[in-house]
Each structure stands twice: as C-alpha cells, then as structure tokens.
Write a protein that holds these residues in place. Structure first.
Motif, PDB file in Angstrom:
ATOM      1  N   UNK A 229      -1.721  30.658 -21.557  1.00  0.00           N
ATOM      2  CA  UNK A 229      -1.896  30.990 -22.892  1.00  0.00           C
ATOM      3  C   UNK A 229      -2.679  29.693 -23.407  1.00  0.00           C
ATOM      4  N   UNK A 230      -3.474  30.236 -24.314  1.00  0.00           N
ATOM      5  CA  UNK A 230      -4.582  29.276 -24.934  1.00  0.00           C
ATOM      6  C   UNK A 230      -4.836  29.732 -26.630  1.00  0.00           C
ATOM      7  N   UNK A 338      -8.221  40.349 -37.566  1.00  0.00           N
ATOM      8  CA  UNK A 338      -8.816  39.542 -36.761  1.00  0.00           C
ATOM      9  C   UNK A 338      -8.529  37.945 -37.089  1.00  0.00           C
ATOM     10  N   UNK A 339      -8.595  36.931 -36.244  1.00  0.00           N
ATOM     11  CA  UNK A 339      -8.048  35.705 -36.389  1.00  0.00           C
ATOM     12  C   UNK A 339      -7.777  34.838 -35.088  1.00  0.00           C
ATOM     13  N   UNK A 340      -7.624  33.564 -35.288  1.00  0.00           N
ATOM     14  CA  UNK A 340      -7.042  32.801 -33.930  1.00  0.00           C
ATOM     15  C   UNK A 340      -5.783  33.042 -33.830  1.00  0.00           C
ATOM     16  N   UNK A 341      -5.656  32.945 -32.480  1.00  0.00           N
ATOM     17  CA  UNK A 341      -4.077  33.231 -31.855  1.00  0.00           C
ATOM     18  C   UNK A 341      -3.581  32.654 -30.695  1.00  0.00           C
ATOM     19  N   UNK A 342      -2.541  32.304 -30.325  1.00  0.00           N
ATOM     20  CA  UNK A 342      -2.232  31.819 -29.053  1.00  0.00           C
ATOM     21  C   UNK A 342      -1.811  32.883 -28.369  1.00  0.00           C
ATOM     22  N   UNK A 343      -2.639  33.109 -27.339  1.00  0.00           N
ATOM     23  CA  UNK A 343      -2.827  34.418 -26.383  1.00  0.00           C
ATOM     24  C   UNK A 343      -2.475  34.033 -25.228  1.00  0.00           C
ATOM     25  N   UNK A 344      -1.438  34.528 -24.265  1.00  0.00           N
ATOM     26  CA  UNK A 344      -1.410  34.446 -22.874  1.00  0.00           C
ATOM     27  C   UNK A 344       0.121  34.985 -22.727  1.00  0.00           C
ATOM     28  N   UNK A 345       0.600  34.276 -21.671  1.00  0.00           N
ATOM     29  CA  UNK A 345       1.981  34.500 -20.824  1.00  0.00           C
ATOM     30  C   UNK A 345       2.796  33.555 -21.849  1.00  0.00           C
ATOM     31  N   UNK A 346       3.764  34.090 -22.481  1.00  0.00           N
ATOM     32  CA  UNK A 346       4.767  33.476 -23.216  1.00  0.00           C
ATOM     33  C   UNK A 346       5.983  34.189 -23.248  1.00  0.00           C
ATOM     34  N   UNK A 347       7.081  33.350 -23.822  1.00  0.00           N
ATOM     35  CA  UNK A 347       8.506  33.890 -23.750  1.00  0.00           C
ATOM     36  C   UNK A 347       9.518  32.998 -23.108  1.00  0.00           C
ATOM     37  N   UNK A 348      10.873  33.377 -23.156  1.00  0.00           N
ATOM     38  CA  UNK A 348      11.807  32.591 -22.338  1.00  0.00           C
ATOM     39  C   UNK A 348      11.562  32.727 -20.902  1.00  0.00           C
ATOM     40  N   UNK A 349      12.240  31.687 -20.221  1.00  0.00           N
ATOM     41  CA  UNK A 349      12.274  31.776 -18.702  1.00  0.00           C
ATOM     42  C   UNK A 349      12.995  33.180 -18.248  1.00  0.00           C
ATOM     43  N   UNK A 350      12.209  33.561 -17.366  1.00  0.00           N
ATOM     44  CA  UNK A 350      12.583  34.831 -16.847  1.00  0.00           C
ATOM     45  C   UNK A 350      11.972  36.041 -17.395  1.00  0.00           C
ATOM     46  N   UNK A 351      11.644  36.015 -18.539  1.00  0.00           N
ATOM     47  CA  UNK A 351      11.246  37.062 -19.772  1.00  0.00           C
ATOM     48  C   UNK A 351       9.816  36.968 -20.318  1.00  0.00           C
ATOM     49  N   UNK A 352       9.138  36.307 -19.643  1.00  0.00           N
ATOM     50  CA  UNK A 352       7.798  36.105 -20.114  1.00  0.00           C
ATOM     51  C   UNK A 352       6.874  37.454 -19.905  1.00  0.00           C
ATOM     52  N   UNK A 353       6.061  37.350 -21.063  1.00  0.00           N
ATOM     53  CA  UNK A 353       5.046  38.628 -20.918  1.00  0.00           C
ATOM     54  C   UNK A 353       3.693  38.003 -21.726  1.00  0.00           C
ATOM     55  N   UNK A 354       2.787  38.947 -21.407  1.00  0.00           N
ATOM     56  CA  UNK A 354       1.455  38.543 -22.119  1.00  0.00           C
ATOM     57  C   UNK A 354       1.616  39.088 -23.506  1.00  0.00           C
ATOM     58  N   UNK A 355       1.373  38.125 -24.658  1.00  0.00           N
ATOM     59  CA  UNK A 355       1.562  38.339 -25.943  1.00  0.00           C
ATOM     60  C   UNK A 355       0.712  37.406 -26.658  1.00  0.00           C
ATOM     61  N   UNK A 356       0.862  37.379 -28.002  1.00  0.00           N
ATOM     62  CA  UNK A 356       0.080  36.618 -28.984  1.00  0.00           C
ATOM     63  C   UNK A 356       1.062  36.034 -30.218  1.00  0.00           C
ATOM     64  N   UNK A 357       0.774  34.718 -30.297  1.00  0.00           N
ATOM     65  CA  UNK A 357       1.309  34.427 -31.683  1.00  0.00           C
ATOM     66  C   UNK A 357       0.403  34.113 -32.406  1.00  0.00           C
TER      67      UNK A 357
END
Length: 450
Positions: A229-230, A338-357
């Motif tokens: 994520x970045x 639209x906007x800036x966001x933290x995008x990529x593989x995120x989430x708790x260990x074992x349940x990560x998914x590609x999402x955005x904050x």
C-alpha cells in the motif's frame, strides 16, 4: 497477417507468453540475486579444488577471482525491488542477470583454450556443466537465454577459427547449447501454461490485472510487495440497488444470486473493455458495488477519465443491457469522488485485502446516498441512474465535453454529512435518448468559491 504469423511462430519457437512476461518481470530481481550468489559461492569453493586437481592452478585463479568479485559487486548494488508491470521493467536488471552468466561461459572457454593437455578433460567437463547450469538458471527468461546462447556460440565460433585442435570440444559444447535451449523451450512452455491455467481459474474471482499478478507470484513476500500500500490519487465509485430489501424479501436466495451474476457479469465486461489496463480494484457485497480507479504513474487526468467514462457507460449502456436481462425494472444510482488515499493490501494478519483508506471513499458512498435521496424527492424521476460527482470530476467532465456545461444548475444537499462542506458536486442523469441533464450541486461555505 505475415507479421502475426511471424509473431506466433516466434512464440512457439522460444516459448514466450504474456504470463511468462509478467512472471519474468516480477521475478527478475530475485533471479539476479540467486544467480550472482551462486556464482560467488561456487567460484570461492572451487579455488581449493584447483590446487588439488591441477598442477598449475594459477592459470584459473585470476578468472575465478574476477568472476567472484564481479558477482559480489552486483549483489551489493542491485536494488531489492519488484517490477509488477512490463512498462516498468528495468533493462539494467536484465543485463545484470545475463552478463555474469555470459562472463562465466566466456571465462571457461578461455580456461579450455589455455588448459594444459593433462587438464583438458577436467576443464571440458567443467565447461559442459557451466553450459548446462547457465542456460538452466535463466530458462524462464527467454530473451536473456537467447542472448546468452548467441553470444556463447559466437565465442565458440571465434575459438574454432583460432584453434582447430579444439574442434571436437567446441562442436560438443555448441550441441549442448542447442539441446539445452530446445529442452528449455519445452520446460518454459509447460511452466507458463500452468500459470495461464491458474490465471483462468483466478479470473473468475479477481479483476484481470490482479489475477495475472497473483498467478505469477511464487511466495507471500512477492505478493505483499506487488500490492504494497501507498498513498496515491484515486477515484472511488459507489453504487447500490434501489429497494433491494423489498426485492430480497420477495425473491428466493437462489434467484437473487442469479440476478447478481447477470448484473456483475455485465458491469465487469464493460469495465474491462473501458479500462483494459486493469488499473482498478473491485469489491461487491450483495447489491453494493465499490470500485477504486487509479493509475500506475499516478496520472490524475488519466484516472479521472477512466472513472468518468466508465461511470457514464455504467449509467447508460450497462443500465440498458441489464434491463434486457432482468424480468423487473432495476434502479440504482452512482456516487463518484476523487482524492488521495492509502491504497493497496491492508487489514489484519490473515485477512488482508486490497482496499483503500481515504476520505473520498466515504464521500463516494454519501454522494450515492444523496442521489437516492434526490430520486425519492422528485415526483417523476428518470429511470436511468443518477450520477453524483465531486467538483474536480465535474470540472474535468465538462471541460472535456463528456457532459454538457450548458445543463448546469445549483442544488442544495439534504444529507447532513454533505451540508456545509463548501464543495461543488455534479448531478447527471440520462432521462432518455438525447435528453441528458447535468446540474452542479453547490454546497456553499464562507471563504470558498464554488
């Protein structure tokens, strides 16, 4: 036609494929480290054997020291990174993979040419093993292997011109190169065929680009690096069905599942056609669809254009296709932000998914809800989806004539979360063929010029 034939013939000849290219781009850096580590260690371990097997080991020692030093320098300077996209492939990495292996071949040819007669058999066996190892080490990288074989055989040809006494050894080494290449074409094709099969399976669960990446990854580390994520510019699209709860109460779960399949098959076909680069993440739960658009090079205009063009098609072409596939009138509305966001593989260990904050992810949902509120307030609303966008997207769409600027008017939001934001939003819906409506929704705030 002739060019396509040549390309197809070339694919068969060297065993290349799109999945192979993706795999090579992801694993070239790791292979550079592996190859140079092996060369460095093997050269160091062979030094004592030179003193045991040869009367004059000093003939070979300088070459081994040079190879070991060269590999050590590459290991110390080679960047530890992955290249998830063919467009980002670093040519230097291909050279750093090919050059040490070519150097090993050339130095062993030199050893063979200067070896005393009593050392010839041992040196020839060693050179033959080098041929087998170097081609095997890069057999999944067809360009590097082809370049290695061309350079190696050219060197053997020059050696043959200088020393006819080595004719038999040179011919055997050339044959070994050809046999290795033919064998590796088969191995390469089988390996990439397995990747293609994995891709086809994953294709049923993931967007095209994500499926390609996952199919070509061999370990958890490369997966996490590719989806690391970045913060990046993005556009979020949110949509859900109107009166879904009523539909779910009167429809069996099995029939509801069939409606979902028809709906999302139609949506994703259009999405892939309009965004063939696959630069988006998709998630859906029941009737709610959420898409994150981005660009590999963080080009804001390219990201907004893809999102707007898809949103417009979603609200018109896709909507019309869906009506033909359903036995009831489906209604849905769309929010786009639209906007800036933290995008990529995120989430708790074992349940990560590609999402955005990000803030704009929540804003997209609120804009979609505002569109629903607007629909409920209008006495005779359009059957087509209402599309609500933020000011940046609205300006982009009108400046590029995606929507007509002449059909603009102010509107006050009803959602408390949107009131007083000081932003300008765009409302658009297609009431029918040739009758588009676009309205700026101006949410005024002191000190801000909407």
């Amino acid at each position: 036609m002739g060019r396509n034939f040549i390309r197809t013939f070339g694919d068969l000849l060297v065993g290349r494929s799109a999945s192979g290219t993706e795999w090579a781009n992801l694993h070239r850096t790791a292979q550079v480290r592996y190859v140079n580590s092996f060369i460095f260690v093997s050269m160091a371990l062979l030094v004592p054997f030179d003193f045991i097997l040869f009367q004059n080991p000093w003939i070979y020692l300088p070459g081994r020291i040079a190879l070991g030093t060269f590999s050590a320098v590459i290991l110390l300077t080679n960047p530890n990174r992955l290249n998830p996209s063919p467009a980002d492939v670093n040519l230097a990495e291909a050279i750093l993979l090919w050059l040490p292996l070519a150097a090993v071949n050339l130095i062993y040819y030199y050893f063979l040419s200067v070896a005393p007669e009593q050392d010839t058999k041992i040196v020839f066996i060693g050179t033959l093993m080098v041929v087998i190892f170097t081609t095997l080490a890069i057999h999944r990288f067809w360009k590097e292997e082809l370049a290695l074989i061309l350079v190696s055989n050219s060197a053997l040809g020059c050696l043959l011109l200088q020393s006819s006494d080595m004719r038999d050894s040179i011919i055997l080494l050339s044959i070994a190169h050809m046999i290795s290449f033919a064998l590796h074409v088969h191995m390469r094709r089988e390996f990439f065929r397995s990747i293609d099969e994995k891709f086809q399976i994953l294709r049923g669960f993931l967007p095209k680009r994500e499926a390609h990446l996952v199919a070509t990854m061999s370990d958890k580390g490369s997966f996490e690096t590719a989806f690391k994520p970045r913060t990046r510019f993005n556009v979020c699209l949110c949509s859900d069905w109107r009166k879904y709860q009523n539909l779910s109460r009167t429809t069996s779960p099995e029939d509801l599942s069939k409606y979902f399949e028809r709906f999302y098959d139609t949506v994703f076909e259009e999405l892939e056609a309009l965004v063939p680069e696959g630069t988006y993440y998709v998630n859906w739960v029941a009737d709610e669809l959420f898409i994150i658009f981005y660009d590999q090079k963080d080009d804001e205009s390219a990201t907004i254009r893809r999102a707007v063009m898809f949103a417009k098609s979603f609200a018109t072409i896709v909507f019309e296709k869906i009506q033909q596939k359903f036995d009831f009138e489906l209604r849905f509305d769309i929010g786009l932000s639209s906007g800036e966001g933290f995008l990529g593989l995120q989430g708790p260990k074992g349940l990560k998914k590609t999402t955005i904050s990000s803030e704009n992810a929540g804003l997209a949902k609120r804009l979609e809800t505002e569109a629903k509120t607007m629909r409920n307030r209008i006495s005779n609303p359009s059957s087509y989806p209402i599309l609500m966008m933020d000011s940046r997207i609205g300006k982009f769409a009108t400046d590029r004539n995606i929507f007509s600027e002449s059909e603009v008017q102010k509107h006050s939001p009803e959602l408390a979360d949107l009131q007083g934001k000081g932003d300008v939003f765009v409302y658009w819906d297609k009431s029918g063929p040739g009758r588009n409506k676009t309205r700026y929704l101006s949410f005024s705030k002191t000190g801000r010029d909407p």
